[in-house]
Design an enzyme around this catalytic site. Structure first.
Site, PDB file in Angstrom:
ATOM      1  N   HIS A  19       0.848  -1.185   0.000  1.00  0.00           N
ATOM      2  CA  HIS A  19       0.000   0.000   0.000  1.00  0.00           C
ATOM      3  C   HIS A  19       0.890   1.243   0.000  1.00  0.00           C
ATOM      4  CE1 HIS A  19       0.898   0.410   4.234  1.00  0.00           C
ATOM      5  NE2 HIS A  19       0.289  -0.733   4.551  1.00  0.00           N
ATOM      6  N   HIS A  22       4.043   1.448   2.337  1.00  0.00           N
ATOM      7  CA  HIS A  22       5.255   0.794   1.821  1.00  0.00           C
ATOM      8  C   HIS A  22       5.818   1.590   0.644  1.00  0.00           C
ATOM      9  CE1 HIS A  22       2.501  -2.628   3.095  1.00  0.00           C
ATOM     10  NE2 HIS A  22       3.460  -2.674   3.990  1.00  0.00           N
ATOM     11  N   CYS A 133       2.309 -10.761  20.131  1.00  0.00           N
ATOM     12  CA  CYS A 133       1.310 -10.353  19.134  1.00  0.00           C
ATOM     13  C   CYS A 133       1.759 -10.867  17.777  1.00  0.00           C
ATOM     14  CB  CYS A 133       1.165  -8.827  19.085  1.00  0.00           C
ATOM     15  SG  CYS A 133       0.123  -8.310  17.695  1.00  0.00           S
ATOM     16  N   CYS A 136       2.136  -8.193  14.967  1.00  0.00           N
ATOM     17  CA  CYS A 136       3.437  -7.474  14.967  1.00  0.00           C
ATOM     18  C   CYS A 136       4.602  -8.451  14.860  1.00  0.00           C
ATOM     19  CB  CYS A 136       3.674  -6.716  16.272  1.00  0.00           C
ATOM     20  SG  CYS A 136       2.469  -5.515  16.763  1.00  0.00           S
ATOM     21  N   CYS A 150      -3.097  -5.279  21.906  1.00  0.00           N
ATOM     22  CA  CYS A 150      -1.990  -4.672  21.167  1.00  0.00           C
ATOM     23  C   CYS A 150      -2.480  -3.344  20.607  1.00  0.00           C
ATOM     24  CB  CYS A 150      -1.550  -5.606  20.034  1.00  0.00           C
ATOM     25  SG  CYS A 150      -0.630  -4.743  18.749  1.00  0.00           S
ATOM     26  N   HIS A 153      -2.703  -3.572  16.624  1.00  0.00           N
ATOM     27  CA  HIS A 153      -3.622  -4.511  15.961  1.00  0.00           C
ATOM     28  C   HIS A 153      -4.968  -4.640  16.651  1.00  0.00           C
ATOM     29  CE1 HIS A 153       0.234  -5.496  14.115  1.00  0.00           C
ATOM     30  NE2 HIS A 153      -0.506  -5.775  13.071  1.00  0.00           N
ATOM     31  N   LYS A 299      -5.317   4.714  11.477  1.00  0.00           N
ATOM     32  CA  LYS A 299      -4.161   3.956  11.028  1.00  0.00           C
ATOM     33  C   LYS A 299      -4.538   3.197   9.757  1.00  0.00           C
ATOM     34  CE  LYS A 299      -1.152   0.248  11.992  1.00  0.00           C
ATOM     35  NZ  LYS A 299      -0.781  -0.941  12.690  1.00  0.00           N
ATOM     36  N   LYS A 302      -4.514  -3.437   6.711  1.00  0.00           N
ATOM     37  CA  LYS A 302      -5.343  -4.429   6.045  1.00  0.00           C
ATOM     38  C   LYS A 302      -6.595  -4.690   6.876  1.00  0.00           C
ATOM     39  CE  LYS A 302      -4.840  -9.194   4.511  1.00  0.00           C
ATOM     40  NZ  LYS A 302      -3.872 -10.289   4.451  1.00  0.00           N
TER      41      LYS A 302
END
Ligand code: ME8
Length: 479
Positions: A19, A22, A133, A136, A150, A153, A299, A302
């Site tokens: 995405h 990156h 997690c 992560c 977390c 997430h 944030k 996905k």
């Protein structure tokens, strides 16, 4: 001899599709790589994919694929997207490749025999009891949780109790603190350096292997264990250079710039330098950390379903405009909210009108009036402009570097508006106005090369000719 410049991006997890988060890191690396090449640097630009660990195995299982099939597919997707963004990486490392695996094993054998500064074994066997997690791929402490979850997430971590091998990070605390404080590893921006120093006070030895993970590289000295995905992944910066058996790493190591966002700061500013010290290697010179993008304050991920595919932007705006829009929006290093809704307006005002229209007007007038020009065609011609631009580049202020160029383009527009050369009859008079403007366009185009390589090449070819001619429309307006 030209100066070597080794630049890296993180290797991205294949559980997620690429995405714009990156893409941003990768474009920044590309801009720096191209800029150094343009300045006669000897550049090695590395990116790649991180393919081991439970998270990847679970993602593969969820779509009914074997982990390797899944990795091949998503890794190829990353490579394709980078090609589509005109990324000029010199290598692409995959952690499931034979060359990487072989060298990670060698690294572990070296670590097994290594001693800490206090003369103790770097690697020791123990038991990990605590939280993990999978999102992560990270061990967590109670303190790091928000409402028992977390914070990244928003899921409850698993409680783990398993045999692990550990890296004796505690023996490196003092030396790490000194090296970070003295900027021997220059952590940019300084607020991230302070974060790293604050974290250093609370860190403990970390696991380098996992007992309950199936998808990973076997630990060479205990086959009941897989190498912890993070140590596997960090090693990529060395394995891609052929460390330890290929002398090529001697040419490129240490890395000159390692880029990433703050999510992986701890791994790169604390674990990674400690691993390198244990191997007796020098430390990366600069670790440059940018902010995490949010989309409308949320944030991007996905799981939240709000990630933007860079291809979507390329389709709508073109490659160079996508690179421009992403890098001109905010300062490197700041928290940044991506406002995609503003892209059309910015495209029209800065690219279609700003650069595109100026190039079209000036080239058209020169062609129509058959005015030849004799422009200086070198990067350093406009010392003032180049210097101002370079100062911004050296401080990772990419948005401001672009603004330096656009300020010059706006000044050119003002000259045209004021002098109205299209109303002039005398050729010499027209030339007197247009030639310096054309020179400015050419100088800007030269400097723009790392950001917008294809556009730069077109303008340089067009304005490098004796008789400048009107070319194709660079950026057709978007409605
Ligand atoms: O952490 N905003 O991989 P990863 C800005 N495999 N940048 C973002 C971003 C966002 N919302 N999301 C991702 C890993 N990035 C490990 C790295 S390296 C030895 C191993 C970018 O796929 C940013 O560069 O989660 C961030 O550090 C990286 O992608 C994390 O990629």
């Amino acid at each position: 001899m030209s100066k070597k410049f080794y630049i890296t991006t993180p290797i991205y997890y294949v559980n997620d599709k690429p995405h714009i988060g990156h893409a941003y890191t990768t474009i920044v690396a590309d801009v720096l790589a191209r800029w150094h090449r343009q300045n006669k640097g000897d550049v090695f630009f590395l990116t790649g994919t991180d393919e081991h660990g439970t998270k990847v195995a679970e993602s593969a299982a969820a779509v009914g694929k074997t982990p390797q099939e899944f990795c091949d597919e998503i890794s190829a997707l990353f490579e394709a997207k980078w090609k589509n963004l005109n990324i000029s990486n010199d290598d692409f490392i995959r952690t499931t490749s034979a060359r990487h695996k072989k060298r990670v094993i060698e690294i572990f054998n070296l670590l097994k025999d290594a001693k800490t500064p206090q003369g103790r074994e770097v690697i020791y066997q123990g038991e990990y009891k605590g939280l993990y997690c999978t999102g992560c791929e990270k061990f967590l402490t109670e303190k790091e949780l928000v409402d028992g979850k977390c914070p990244d997430h928003k899921t409850a971590p698993a409680e783990l109790k398993e045999k692990n091998y550990f890296f004796r990070l505690s023996d490196y605390k003092d030396i790490l603190r000194k090296k970070i404080e003295k900027d021997e590893i220059n952590i940019f921006p300084v607020k991230r350096k302070n974060e790293a120093l604050a974290m250093l006070e609370f860190i403990d030895d970390f696991s380098v292997s996992r007992e309950t993970v199936k998808w990973g590289i076997d630990l060479p000295f205990d086959k009941s264990q897989k190498i912890y995905v993070w140590v596997d992944a960090l090693s990529n910066y060395l394995t891609a250079l052929g460390y330890p058996d290929d002398k090529n790493y001697k040419k490129w190591w240490p890395a000159d710039v390692q880029l990433m966002a703050q999510d992986i700061l701890k791994f790169h500013t604390l674990y990674w330098p400690a691993i390198l010290m244990a191997l007796g290697l020098s430390l990366p010179k600069n670790i440059c950390i940018h902010g995490f993008f949010t989309i409308n304050g949320e944030k991007m991920s996905k799981s939240l379903g709000n990630a933007i595919d860079p291809d979507e932007l390329v389709e709508k705006y073109g490659v160079d405009a996508t690179r421009y829009l992403l890098l001109s929006q905010f300062a490197f290093g700041e928290e940044a909210d991506v406002q995609v809704a503003r892209f059309p307006e910015k495209f029209n005002s800065n690219l279609a009108n700003g650069l595109g229209n100026l190039v079209a007007r000036v080239s058209n007038l020169l062609e129509k009036n058959k005015i030849p020009t004799d422009l200086r065609h070198d990067y350093n011609h406009d010392r003032k402009l180049t210097k101002e631009f370079e100062e911004k580049m050296e401080n990772y202020k990419f948005n401001e570097a672009l603004e330096v160029l656009w300020k010059r383009l706006r000044a050119c527009d003002e000259i045209l508006t004021k002098t109205e050369p299209w109303k002039m009859k005398n050729k010499e008079e027209i030339k007197k106005v247009l030639e310096p403007v054309a020179q400015d366009i050419l100088s800007v185009a030269e400097l723009l090369q790392p950001f917008m390589p294809a556009t730069s090449e077109k303008i340089v070819a067009q304005f490098g000719a004796k008789q400048i001619k009107k070319g194709e429309t660079l950026f057709p307006r978007i409605s």
